[in-house]
Scaffold this active site. Sequence first.
Site, PDB file in Angstrom:
ATOM      1  N   ASP A 130       0.763  -1.147   0.106  1.00 28.87           N
ATOM      2  CA  ASP A 130       0.009   0.117  -0.073  1.00 28.87           C
ATOM      3  C   ASP A 130       0.904   1.360  -0.076  1.00 28.87           C
ATOM      4  OD1 ASP A 130      -2.557  -1.168   0.157  1.00 28.87           O
ATOM      5  OD2 ASP A 130      -2.773  -0.533   2.166  1.00 28.87           O
ATOM      6  N   CYS A 184     -18.515 -14.056  -9.911  1.00 32.40           N
ATOM      7  CA  CYS A 184     -19.669 -13.061  -9.318  1.00 32.40           C
ATOM      8  C   CYS A 184     -20.929 -13.551 -10.005  1.00 32.40           C
ATOM      9  CB  CYS A 184     -19.442 -11.710  -9.593  1.00 32.40           C
ATOM     10  SG  CYS A 184     -17.836 -10.998  -8.410  1.00 32.40           S
ATOM     11  N   CYS A 187     -24.733 -12.243  -9.209  1.00 37.66           N
ATOM     12  CA  CYS A 187     -25.201 -11.819  -7.884  1.00 37.66           C
ATOM     13  C   CYS A 187     -24.956 -10.232  -7.879  1.00 37.66           C
ATOM     14  CB  CYS A 187     -23.995 -12.425  -6.736  1.00 37.66           C
ATOM     15  SG  CYS A 187     -24.016 -11.848  -4.964  1.00 37.66           S
ATOM     16  N   CYS A 190     -23.350  -7.163  -3.220  1.00 36.51           N
ATOM     17  CA  CYS A 190     -22.433  -5.993  -2.639  1.00 36.51           C
ATOM     18  C   CYS A 190     -23.334  -4.390  -3.166  1.00 36.51           C
ATOM     19  CB  CYS A 190     -21.281  -6.131  -3.225  1.00 36.51           C
ATOM     20  SG  CYS A 190     -20.833  -6.384  -4.917  1.00 36.51           S
ATOM     21  N   CYS A 210     -17.539   6.390  -0.717  1.00 34.77           N
ATOM     22  CA  CYS A 210     -17.365   5.011   0.130  1.00 34.77           C
ATOM     23  C   CYS A 210     -17.148   5.591   1.574  1.00 34.77           C
ATOM     24  CB  CYS A 210     -16.178   4.271  -0.369  1.00 34.77           C
ATOM     25  SG  CYS A 210     -15.862   2.904   0.776  1.00 34.77           S
ATOM     26  N   CYS A 240     -19.668  -4.559   2.091  1.00 38.74           N
ATOM     27  CA  CYS A 240     -19.623  -5.172   0.733  1.00 38.74           C
ATOM     28  C   CYS A 240     -18.875  -6.496   0.694  1.00 38.74           C
ATOM     29  CB  CYS A 240     -18.964  -4.424  -0.473  1.00 38.74           C
ATOM     30  SG  CYS A 240     -17.452  -3.928  -0.101  1.00 38.74           S
ATOM     31  N   CYS A 244     -20.839 -10.630   0.801  1.00 38.20           N
ATOM     32  CA  CYS A 244     -20.413 -11.442  -0.583  1.00 38.20           C
ATOM     33  C   CYS A 244     -20.420 -12.823  -0.130  1.00 38.20           C
ATOM     34  CB  CYS A 244     -18.934 -11.059  -0.733  1.00 38.20           C
ATOM     35  SG  CYS A 244     -18.191 -12.006  -2.067  1.00 38.20           S
TER      36      CYS A 244
END
Length: 307
Positions: A130, A184, A187, A190, A210, A240, A244
């Site tokens: 990061d 995914c 679906c 989320c 967010c 989210c 899941c």
Amino acid sequence: MTKKEHTQFIKDEAKRLGFLSCGIAKAGFLEQEAPRLESWLNKNHNGQMSYMENHFDKRLDPTKLVEGSKSVVSLLLNYFPSNTQVADSYKISKYAYGADYHFVIKEKLKELLFSIQNTIGEVSGRAFVDSAPVLDKAWAAKSGLGWIGKNSNLITQKVGSFYFIAELIIDLELDYDTPTTDHCGTCTACLDACPTQAIVAPYVVDGSKCISYFTIELKESIPLEMKGQFDDWAFGCDVCQDVCPWNRFSNPHNEPLLTSNPQILSISKKEWEEITEETFRAVFKNSPLKRTKFEGLKRNISFLKSE
């Protein structure tokens, strides 16, 4: 040692160091990501995260970031906790239950690079957690560790998405993994569950909407129009990921350095509201919550309290 043996050695070492999985991709230009990143920035989905606009070329091509690089080694480290916060509490993201992951992972990456140099020979490279313009999810997907889901997180069939992603970019040619397929399907859990509708389309997250952005990245006051939408999240947001279906397969990690801090998990709403700077410094000394600073945390709590 052959290229195949080098590759296997690195994967074995990653496992020994506690990483969940390790995938390797050839360093080069991320052709598919370029237009996506450009579009995302043009729509101001980065909000006040202006650093996302910096080093555009390096963000898309690690050979411009690390001279002579040939391979991107992507690693996943599980952080799914075995404990939860007390019921009457403001919520913080699960990744912040324990010590700051940057330091934990950086040490593991240093040891991995040392092992590579010690066994294979003169190998140069850099470790990333990061901390630089590296599209970690794109590289992890490229190396077959999972697919980027509709919530823009990397998802893996067997373990879900509660893990950190890190990279070792090195000047050693290796055997490369191939991407996996998207699972995914139809679906939309989320998209339907996001408290602020930040997932504006499948696979597209408007970062400026967010809850994690508002509670961690935003340095000024939280806009009043967001009142009533935060669902008690004071630092980050896991909604989210929590909804899941693939996270039904998440298992608690066994990394001692990421053990949940019982002091943090036991803080009640009243205690969050009355927290002093002295307590903040003591309790969150080695915590990711330091990122928001005391004033930022107080701002978040006040905002939630007045909802």
